[in-house]
Design a protein around this motif. Structure first.
Motif, PDB file in Angstrom:
ATOM      1  N   ASN A   1       6.656  -8.360  -7.022  1.00 56.28           N
ATOM      2  CA  ASN A   1       6.569  -9.375  -8.078  1.00 56.28           C
ATOM      3  C   ASN A   1       5.439  -9.119  -9.061  1.00 56.28           C
ATOM      4  O   ASN A   1       5.531  -9.458 -10.232  1.00 56.28           O
ATOM      5  N   ILE A   2       4.339  -8.569  -8.536  1.00 55.45           N
ATOM      6  CA  ILE A   2       3.184  -8.301  -9.406  1.00 55.45           C
ATOM      7  C   ILE A   2       2.835  -6.829  -9.235  1.00 55.45           C
ATOM      8  O   ILE A   2       2.653  -6.356  -8.105  1.00 55.45           O
ATOM      9  N   PHE A   3       2.773  -6.119 -10.339  1.00 55.57           N
ATOM     10  CA  PHE A   3       2.568  -4.672 -10.301  1.00 55.57           C
ATOM     11  C   PHE A   3       1.349  -4.336 -11.152  1.00 55.57           C
ATOM     12  O   PHE A   3       1.250  -4.744 -12.311  1.00 55.57           O
ATOM     13  N   TYR A   4       0.422  -3.590 -10.555  1.00 51.60           N
ATOM     14  CA  TYR A   4      -0.884  -3.350 -11.192  1.00 51.60           C
ATOM     15  C   TYR A   4      -1.159  -1.859 -11.150  1.00 51.60           C
ATOM     16  O   TYR A   4      -1.286  -1.289 -10.071  1.00 51.60           O
ATOM     17  N   THR A   5      -1.207  -1.207 -12.310  1.00 53.68           N
ATOM     18  CA  THR A   5      -1.376   0.244 -12.307  1.00 53.68           C
ATOM     19  C   THR A   5      -2.309   0.686 -13.429  1.00 53.68           C
ATOM     20  O   THR A   5      -2.934  -0.143 -14.091  1.00 53.68           O
ATOM     21  N   ALA A   6      -2.391   1.997 -13.652  1.00 54.96           N
ATOM     22  CA  ALA A   6      -3.347   2.532 -14.628  1.00 54.96           C
ATOM     23  C   ALA A   6      -2.619   3.090 -15.845  1.00 54.96           C
ATOM     24  O   ALA A   6      -1.512   3.610 -15.726  1.00 54.96           O
ATOM     25  N   PRO A   7      -3.242   3.012 -17.014  1.00 55.04           N
ATOM     26  CA  PRO A   7      -2.621   3.553 -18.225  1.00 55.04           C
ATOM     27  C   PRO A   7      -2.195   5.011 -18.083  1.00 55.04           C
ATOM     28  O   PRO A   7      -1.160   5.409 -18.602  1.00 55.04           O
ATOM     29  N   THR A   8      -2.977   5.802 -17.359  1.00 59.14           N
ATOM     30  CA  THR A   8      -2.631   7.211 -17.223  1.00 59.14           C
ATOM     31  C   THR A   8      -1.281   7.375 -16.516  1.00 59.14           C
ATOM     32  O   THR A   8      -0.469   8.214 -16.888  1.00 59.14           O
ATOM     33  N   ALA A   9      -1.015   6.540 -15.522  1.00 60.01           N
ATOM     34  CA  ALA A   9       0.276   6.586 -14.829  1.00 60.01           C
ATOM     35  C   ALA A   9       1.385   6.148 -15.783  1.00 60.01           C
ATOM     36  O   ALA A   9       2.453   6.767 -15.850  1.00 60.01           O
ATOM     37  N   ILE A  10       1.122   5.100 -16.551  1.00 61.58           N
ATOM     38  CA  ILE A  10       2.132   4.607 -17.496  1.00 61.58           C
ATOM     39  C   ILE A  10       2.466   5.706 -18.504  1.00 61.58           C
ATOM     40  O   ILE A  10       3.637   6.009 -18.757  1.00 61.58           O
ATOM     41  N   ARG A  11       1.432   6.347 -19.042  1.00 61.39           N
ATOM     42  CA  ARG A  11       1.680   7.390 -20.049  1.00 61.39           C
ATOM     43  C   ARG A  11       2.417   8.579 -19.465  1.00 61.39           C
ATOM     44  O   ARG A  11       3.304   9.142 -20.104  1.00 61.39           O
ATOM     45  N   SER A  12       2.077   8.969 -18.236  1.00 55.63           N
ATOM     46  CA  SER A  12       2.751  10.143 -17.697  1.00 55.63           C
ATOM     47  C   SER A  12       4.208   9.816 -17.358  1.00 55.63           C
ATOM     48  O   SER A  12       5.095  10.637 -17.553  1.00 55.63           O
ATOM     49  N   LEU A  13       4.479   8.589 -16.920  1.00 55.91           N
ATOM     50  CA  LEU A  13       5.871   8.236 -16.606  1.00 55.91           C
ATOM     51  C   LEU A  13       6.677   7.991 -17.884  1.00 55.91           C
ATOM     52  O   LEU A  13       7.875   8.291 -17.951  1.00 55.91           O
ATOM     53  N   MET A  14       5.989   7.484 -18.898  1.00 56.40           N
ATOM     54  CA  MET A  14       6.624   7.302 -20.211  1.00 56.40           C
ATOM     55  C   MET A  14       7.095   8.666 -20.740  1.00 56.40           C
ATOM     56  O   MET A  14       8.194   8.782 -21.284  1.00 56.40           O
ATOM     57  N   ALA A  15       6.286   9.681 -20.506  1.00 60.06           N
ATOM     58  CA  ALA A  15       6.619  11.022 -20.999  1.00 60.06           C
ATOM     59  C   ALA A  15       7.834  11.618 -20.278  1.00 60.06           C
ATOM     60  O   ALA A  15       8.467  12.543 -20.776  1.00 60.06           O
ATOM     61  N   GLN A  16       8.166  11.061 -19.114  1.00 62.73           N
ATOM     62  CA  GLN A  16       9.313  11.573 -18.353  1.00 62.73           C
ATOM     63  C   GLN A  16      10.637  11.010 -18.865  1.00 62.73           C
ATOM     64  O   GLN A  16      11.699  11.429 -18.422  1.00 62.73           O
TER      65      GLN A  16
ATOM     66  N   MET B   1       0.868  -1.173   0.000  1.00 64.51           N
ATOM     67  CA  MET B   1       0.000   0.000   0.000  1.00 64.51           C
ATOM     68  C   MET B   1       0.905   1.224   0.000  1.00 64.51           C
ATOM     69  O   MET B   1       1.787   1.335   0.841  1.00 64.51           O
ATOM     70  N   PHE B   2       0.700   2.103  -0.963  1.00 61.66           N
ATOM     71  CA  PHE B   2       1.602   3.248  -1.143  1.00 61.66           C
ATOM     72  C   PHE B   2       0.862   4.547  -0.880  1.00 61.66           C
ATOM     73  O   PHE B   2      -0.176   4.819  -1.467  1.00 61.66           O
ATOM     74  N   GLU B   3       1.452   5.353   0.012  1.00 60.86           N
ATOM     75  CA  GLU B   3       0.792   6.595   0.406  1.00 60.86           C
ATOM     76  C   GLU B   3       0.948   7.705  -0.630  1.00 60.86           C
ATOM     77  O   GLU B   3       0.122   8.601  -0.727  1.00 60.86           O
ATOM     78  N   GLY B   4       2.022   7.642  -1.421  1.00 58.37           N
ATOM     79  CA  GLY B   4       2.410   8.815  -2.203  1.00 58.37           C
ATOM     80  C   GLY B   4       1.903   8.845  -3.626  1.00 58.37           C
ATOM     81  O   GLY B   4       0.876   8.258  -3.966  1.00 58.37           O
ATOM     82  N   ILE B   5       2.643   9.558  -4.444  1.00 60.20           N
ATOM     83  CA  ILE B   5       2.284   9.726  -5.858  1.00 60.20           C
ATOM     84  C   ILE B   5       3.475   9.288  -6.718  1.00 60.20           C
ATOM     85  O   ILE B   5       4.609   9.251  -6.252  1.00 60.20           O
ATOM     86  N   PRO B   6       3.220   8.967  -7.997  1.00 55.66           N
ATOM     87  CA  PRO B   6       4.289   8.387  -8.841  1.00 55.66           C
ATOM     88  C   PRO B   6       5.450   9.336  -9.115  1.00 55.66           C
ATOM     89  O   PRO B   6       6.526   8.888  -9.508  1.00 55.66           O
ATOM     90  N   THR B   7       5.267  10.621  -8.890  1.00 60.20           N
ATOM     91  CA  THR B   7       6.301  11.584  -9.289  1.00 60.20           C
ATOM     92  C   THR B   7       6.988  12.242  -8.095  1.00 60.20           C
ATOM     93  O   THR B   7       7.626  13.283  -8.238  1.00 60.20           O
ATOM     94  N   TYR B   8       6.879  11.645  -6.918  1.00 59.63           N
ATOM     95  CA  TYR B   8       7.527  12.249  -5.757  1.00 59.63           C
ATOM     96  C   TYR B   8       8.410  11.244  -5.050  1.00 59.63           C
ATOM     97  O   TYR B   8       7.926  10.155  -4.762  1.00 59.63           O
ATOM     98  N   PRO B   9       9.659  11.568  -4.690  1.00 61.30           N
ATOM     99  CA  PRO B   9      10.322  12.841  -5.002  1.00 61.30           C
ATOM    100  C   PRO B   9      10.678  13.011  -6.475  1.00 61.30           C
ATOM    101  O   PRO B   9      10.934  14.129  -6.905  1.00 61.30           O
ATOM    102  N   ASP B  10      10.676  11.918  -7.256  1.00 61.51           N
ATOM    103  CA  ASP B  10      10.891  12.105  -8.689  1.00 61.51           C
ATOM    104  C   ASP B  10      10.100  11.048  -9.456  1.00 61.51           C
ATOM    105  O   ASP B  10       9.473  10.171  -8.862  1.00 61.51           O
ATOM    106  N   ALA B  11      10.162  11.121 -10.771  1.00 55.76           N
ATOM    107  CA  ALA B  11       9.317  10.263 -11.603  1.00 55.76           C
ATOM    108  C   ALA B  11       9.796   8.812 -11.647  1.00 55.76           C
ATOM    109  O   ALA B  11       9.279   7.997 -12.410  1.00 55.76           O
ATOM    110  N   GLY B  12      10.777   8.488 -10.809  1.00 53.62           N
ATOM    111  CA  GLY B  12      11.226   7.098 -10.732  1.00 53.62           C
ATOM    112  C   GLY B  12      10.661   6.375  -9.518  1.00 53.62           C
ATOM    113  O   GLY B  12      10.999   5.220  -9.260  1.00 53.62           O
ATOM    114  N   ARG B  13       9.794   7.038  -8.774  1.00 53.46           N
ATOM    115  CA  ARG B  13       9.374   6.470  -7.483  1.00 53.46           C
ATOM    116  C   ARG B  13       8.769   5.064  -7.601  1.00 53.46           C
ATOM    117  O   ARG B  13       9.096   4.162  -6.815  1.00 53.46           O
ATOM    118  N   PHE B  14       7.885   4.849  -8.561  1.00 45.99           N
ATOM    119  CA  PHE B  14       7.287   3.508  -8.704  1.00 45.99           C
ATOM    120  C   PHE B  14       8.379   2.453  -8.862  1.00 45.99           C
ATOM    121  O   PHE B  14       8.362   1.405  -8.225  1.00 45.99           O
TER     122      PHE B  14
END
Ligand code: WTA
Length: 632
Positions: free
Chosen positions: A337-352, A314-327
């Motif tokens: 081992n198993i990572f489940y996220t949303a396309p919007t997060a993937i696209r925003s991190l891809m853009a970084q 369970m993660f309290e924060g956001i994908p871009t704090y302190p930087d866009a490598g947090r995930f």
């Protein structure tokens, strides 16, 4: 064969065939895995016209006994919740099944001590901290119905939901931290409660330590209350069809509705899909990045993983704090081992860019997943190559708040995957494509309206306080079917690809809003006469919000006017519903009967100015030229 665990494509095919031929035998076999105080008399009774769906009728159980007590002997010391704080400098917490059990029992006793009992509604408005999971489970322990409200919603939204559910209890925190931002959570709740006289007790979890106002006689600190109770609380015995929770979601009308899920079927289905879709193994660390405020967090952070005895991150924060490598850092740090996220997060991190990905090994990953909106091919390939390192299967899981669990998805590494296709129906799920007239399309390589023709165990039971609304929204458009509101394509082999909503719902960064809901909020601005909201394709968010606004007087300072509208929407719904674009217009394209032709507004927002179609039926065709010219 019980097909409890599908290990091959043949297993899937056979399980699917059995689930259609003998659905009751199939689901009864799955339900056998659990602790029942009393077994069911009937596996399934249903009538989509009423609608009435009852699974495991006559059965008695408590879902927390299955999430917690059932694991104590074999997994007592195993980590149930692995908590990663917002601030990477703060230490992560590991909460074992034994400890979680004790904390849930204590919290359940606090709830009871404060007057909450079976059937009461409890509103939970909290950041992503372990106490949130404990609060949810504590409600379920005593049979109180939890209604979690995402901690990004405004005071007004909380008030609407508390009033609709007639909740007398609220659980919240002093404050929260999201990235570098601090939010005064309790103050927002206080504002909401000004219009909720029915709330008798607010239980406040100390988290950030900031000062808050405590209203005597109404507000109590959880840590004080915990001192007065012990760590034992037997689970309340519930009927299979007793409500477990309410979760509000948006539809085509202005007012969000409370989707109701019940105890037995939801338990069986979330566990089954969790284990099979992700191909979960006993030692896996599972991370779903959703917020518990949405259904994904309910089903795949809390209930599904805990029912399976898994370790849920369970993660309290956001994908871009302190930087866009947090995930990616968190994946390495905890060996996810198993990572489940949303396309919007993937696209925003891809853009970084890849600089944030390269320093991380990601070698622990086995399966990666996507949920909440269609994943475009570019994002799918980036995810597959750079995060999954071309070794991990991707599961693109399609489902809804109303479906309780995943309905269409490949099974990781077991059934095949195809970019942008959610692919295969889960066992027990019978999807169909319909023509607009409601005729079932039997062929493949077709598009149609996605509906389901047979109940699965975690299907919506009702909308809180208004069963007719549930019937009208989901079961009346096409008689005999549950209608999803989505359009889909079926390929030559039978895989499904979800195209998107066909109703007035827009999906912004995986968050659902009704256009009418946003219009109502905009119209709260004093000088707004009328507005019309449509979605348009947005590179990161999937869909953006485009608002056409008619003002009372000519707008002299558009920037000022826009910021006032944004402030109003923030106040009425929350910052997540703020329009991306606002265009001031003198009129809207309406038919002679006064109906707004949204098709035209959508085309303009999409910048498809040459394909507006027939505009001759409009009351005032000239307004279209003005709208085209003023596009923002
Ligand atoms: C959309 C989220 C394409 C869809 C679990 C649905 C998806 C709505 C997918 C439900 C997917 C969800 N591919 N679209 N894999 N998953 N959707 O209630 O339009 O927040 O109707 O539930 O999200 O959103 P909800």
């Amino acid at each position: 064969m019980s097909y409890s665990r599908l290990r091959s494509n043949a297993d899937y095919t056979n399980a699917y065939a059995q689930s259609v031929a003998e659905p009751e035998a199939f689901w009864a076999a799955q339900a056998e895995r659990f602790t029942w105080r009393r077994k069911w008399d009937h596996v399934l009774q249903w009538d989509f016209n009423a609608p009435q769906v009852e699974w495991f009728k006559g059965g008695r159980l408590n879902i927390t006994e299955n999430c917690l007590d059932r694991h104590l002997a074999s997994r007592g010391d195993k980590t149930a919740i692995l908590w990663e704080p917002n601030d990477p400098g703060e230490e992560a917490q590991r909460i074992s099944y034994r400890e979680l059990h004790a904390r849930v029992c204590r919290f359940a006793n606090v709830l009871e001590h404060n007057g909450a009992k079976k059937g009461d509604r409890v509103c939970i408005y909290m950041p992503m901290i372990p106490d949130l999971a404990v609060a949810v489970l504590a409600c379920a322990r005593i049979g109180a119905i939890h209604s979690v409200v995402f901690a990004g919603f405004s005071a007004q939204s909380i008030a609407d939901r508390i009033q609709d559910a007639d909740a007398a209890f609220v659980i919240t925190t002093d404050g929260m931290a999201r990235g570098a931002k601090k939010v005064a959570v309790k103050a927002i709740v206080d504002e909401a409660l000004r219009t909720c006289p029915g709330v008798k007790r607010v239980m406040v979890v100390r988290h950030t330590g900031e000062e808050v106002d405590m209203q005597a006689g109404r507000d109590v600190w959880l840590h004080d209350e915990l001192k007065q109770v012990d760590a034992d609380r037997p689970a309340e015995e519930m009927a299979s069809e007793d409500p477990l929770f309410i979760l509000y979601t948006s539809g085509s009308t202005g007012k969000p509705k409370g989707v109701v899920h019940t105890c037995g079927g939801y338990m069986v289905y979330t566990d089954y899909t969790f284990r099979n879709v992700f191909q979960y193994e006993e030692q896996d660390v599972f991370w779903c990045t959703a917020d518990v405020g949405w259904v994904t967090g309910h089903s795949y952070i809390i209930y599904g993983p805990l029912l399976a005895g898994a370790t849920s991150l369970m993660f309290e924060g956001i994908p871009t704090y302190p930087d866009a490598g947090r995930f990616w850092q968190v994946i390495d740090k905890h060996g996810v081992n198993i990572f489940y996220t949303a396309p919007t997060a993937i696209r925003s991190l891809m853009a970084q860019g890849l600089d944030f990905v390269r320093p991380c090994s990601l070698s622990s990953l086995k399966v990666i997943g996507s949920v909440g909106e269609p994943i475009n091919e570019e994002a799918w390939h980036w995810y597959k190559e750079h995060i999954g390192k071309d070794r991990c299967p991707i599961v693109d899981t399609w489902w809804q708040t109303e479906t309780g669990g995943i309905l269409i998805s490949s099974l990781a590494g077991i059934t095949d995957e195809k970019p942008s296709y959610a692919a295969w129906p889960m066992p027990g799920v019978q999807p169909v494509l319909l023509t607009p007239e409601g005729k079932e399309i039997m062929e493949n390589e077709v598009e149609g309206l996605l509906a389901i023709k047979f109940p699965w165990p975690s299907i919506i039971r009702t909308t809180w306080g208004d069963h007719e609304r549930c019937r009208q929204t989901y079961f009346s458009s096409y008689k005999g079917y549950y209608f999803t509101g989505d359009g889909a394509r079926r390929d030559a082999e039978g895989r499904y690809r979800i195209i998107g909503r066909v109703d007035d719902v827009i999906n912004v960064s995986g968050h659902r809003f009704g256009t009418a809901e946003i219009e109502n909020a905009i119209n709260e601005s004093e000088w707004v006469v009328e507005s019309a909201v449509v979605g348009y394709p947005h590179d990161i968010k999937g869909q953006g919000i485009y608002a056409y606004v008619i003002a009372e007087k000519p707008v002299t300072d558009p920037d000022q006017a826009r910021s006032e509208i944004l402030a109003t929407v923030t106040k009425m719904i929350g910052p997540i519903a703020k329009p991306d674009k606002i265009q001031f217009v003198s009129g809207l394209p309406k038919t002679r009967s006064g109906k707004i032709m949204r098709r035209i507004l959508r085309k303009v927002a999409e910048n498809e100015l040459n394909s507006l179609g027939d505009t001759t039926t409009l009351l005032d065709p000239a307004v279209v030229d003005e709208i085209k010219a003023g596009r923002v």
